[in-house]
Design a protein around this motif. Sequence first.
Motif, PDB file in Angstrom:
ATOM      1  N   THR A  84      -6.211  45.526  31.573  1.00  0.00           N
ATOM      2  CA  THR A  84      -6.025  45.807  33.021  1.00  0.00           C
ATOM      3  C   THR A  84      -4.540  45.856  33.374  1.00  0.00           C
ATOM      4  O   THR A  84      -4.076  46.725  34.134  1.00  0.00           O
ATOM      5  CB  THR A  84      -6.729  44.715  33.853  1.00  0.00           C
ATOM      6  N   ALA A  85      -3.798  44.894  32.792  1.00  0.00           N
ATOM      7  CA  ALA A  85      -2.350  44.866  33.068  1.00  0.00           C
ATOM      8  C   ALA A  85      -1.671  46.122  32.538  1.00  0.00           C
ATOM      9  O   ALA A  85      -0.806  46.723  33.185  1.00  0.00           O
ATOM     10  CB  ALA A  85      -1.734  43.609  32.459  1.00  0.00           C
TER      11      ALA A  85
ATOM     12  N   LEU B 235      -3.140  48.961  31.957  1.00  0.00           N
ATOM     13  CA  LEU B 235      -3.535  50.117  32.799  1.00  0.00           C
ATOM     14  C   LEU B 235      -2.767  50.121  34.126  1.00  0.00           C
ATOM     15  O   LEU B 235      -2.365  51.178  34.628  1.00  0.00           O
ATOM     16  CB  LEU B 235      -5.044  50.053  33.055  1.00  0.00           C
ATOM     17  N   ALA B 236      -2.560  48.947  34.663  1.00  0.00           N
ATOM     18  CA  ALA B 236      -1.808  48.868  35.938  1.00  0.00           C
ATOM     19  C   ALA B 236      -0.371  49.351  35.765  1.00  0.00           C
ATOM     20  O   ALA B 236       0.183  50.090  36.595  1.00  0.00           O
ATOM     21  CB  ALA B 236      -1.839  47.433  36.472  1.00  0.00           C
ATOM     22  N   LEU B 237       0.207  48.874  34.629  1.00  0.00           N
ATOM     23  CA  LEU B 237       1.589  49.335  34.373  1.00  0.00           C
ATOM     24  C   LEU B 237       1.642  50.836  34.184  1.00  0.00           C
ATOM     25  O   LEU B 237       2.543  51.528  34.671  1.00  0.00           O
ATOM     26  CB  LEU B 237       2.139  48.604  33.140  1.00  0.00           C
TER      27      LEU B 237
ATOM     28  N   SER C 138      -0.418  53.036  35.352  1.00  0.00           N
ATOM     29  CA  SER C 138      -0.663  53.706  36.649  1.00  0.00           C
ATOM     30  C   SER C 138       0.611  53.729  37.498  1.00  0.00           C
ATOM     31  O   SER C 138       0.950  54.741  38.126  1.00  0.00           O
ATOM     32  CB  SER C 138      -1.784  52.967  37.402  1.00  0.00           C
ATOM     33  N   THR C 139       1.331  52.612  37.500  1.00  0.00           N
ATOM     34  CA  THR C 139       2.584  52.558  38.291  1.00  0.00           C
ATOM     35  C   THR C 139       3.603  53.558  37.763  1.00  0.00           C
ATOM     36  O   THR C 139       4.273  54.287  38.525  1.00  0.00           O
ATOM     37  CB  THR C 139       3.172  51.143  38.251  1.00  0.00           C
TER      38      THR C 139
END
Length: 481
Positions: free
Chosen positions: A32-33, A35-37, A39-40
């Motif tokens: 998740t982390a 993917l979040a990175l 995405s940002t």
Amino acid sequence: MGARGHFQDKMMNLSRLTRYSRLDAIRRITITAILALLSTSVASFIIQHLRRLERQLDDSRMQLDQRAQELALFQSAMHHYQEVIADRTRLKAIVDRVSSGIMVLNAQYVVTMLNPAAANLTGWAPEQALGTPCAEILRCHDERNLSLCGSEACPLQSAISLNGNQLRPDVRSVLPAPGRPGWPGTGDKHHTVLLHRPDGQHVWVEMVCSQLVDEAEPSFLCTLRDISEFRQLEKLKSEFIANVSHELRSPLTIIRGYSQILERALGDNEELLYYATAINDESRHLARLVDDLLDFSRIEEGHLRLSLEWCDLTQIVLEMVKIYEGYAKGHAIHANLPSGPLPARADPARVRQVLTNLINNAIKYSPEGTQIEVTLTTEEEDHKRFAHIRVRDEGPGIAPEHQQRIFERFYRVNTSPAGGEGLGLGLAVSKAIVDGHGGQIWVESKLGQGSTFHFTLPLPALPSSDVLSAGTMLPNPAFKE
């Protein structure tokens, strides 16, 4: 193994499950982390790319607006150009159809445009005239068939600007000082000139030259009007006037002679003496009109001559005043003269003729009982001496619109209490005589305050053999400057 062993097995399995769950949770959190990175970063990249695209779109939009403005300006310029071309075409069509000749010269007096009428007058085809000096095209001559090209009498000089820097050196060198009589640029003037065509024919034209103001360089517009037929009629008129005048002189001389004999013979018979005196006065008036007609015809033909000799202007003016003191009993005539003689090189008879015309007009155009003053003085200007003669009356005055024209032939202003008798030639003849002497004549007048006529005559410093000899030809009034 028993119950305890079974419990330990379960606890170990549970421990394994717990460890696997933690690992899975850590893995999910990690994923998740990540993917979040991811995405940002992607969003930041997309946003930056979008902003760059927006800037490029803004630049493209500005360029399109600029190109649209340039296109609009180009379309406006094209429209204006088409209008100019259309106006130029219309103007050329008008100029080509004008009956008067039109010629345009540049600052070097070279022909840049010649319309068909001017081509017919000059005998030059328009395409041949372009780039040719006007002196070759026009070949202007005066009444005595003397060339005017390159001289002070050239019609172009009346159109030259008062700014001396715009004059060619050869032209500027022959001009008088600015503001003096003869300095050009005081307005359009009509000149009568004789054109010598290439085919040998001579054409009389009236020529008017004007300077066209241009920031780059001055140019000149010349209009030409054929007056050959008018000149022929003028010649016939002059010949007719001369013939009639000669035919009238002889009977008038006889009438005057017999009327004078009657005056002496009648003695105390007042009634008959009055009639004889009236006959003598009227015959003298008719003789003066005939003399004016003869002088006019001579001036028109360029045959009026001056017989210059040394004479005393003081004595001439005094004699004329004494004559009119006895003749004009209804007016008080006073003379203001120098205390001594005033020698001048002049034609005494012609000077008397000018004084006669001016004093006669003063008597005729002013009421009885008023004063007429004749003044003679000497003046100096630019190291040149001249005699200044004034004839002042107390008549009704002359309106400003008439003052410049009263020296024209046959021009009359009917403000005389006696009805304005005369042909309108006296002042024209007087001007020709004064011009022939190298002087000037003019009038100063205000309505209701009388008029003062002035004329000047040059005064040589000392008598010498270099002074003009007798028989100097008078210039034709049509060519006076």
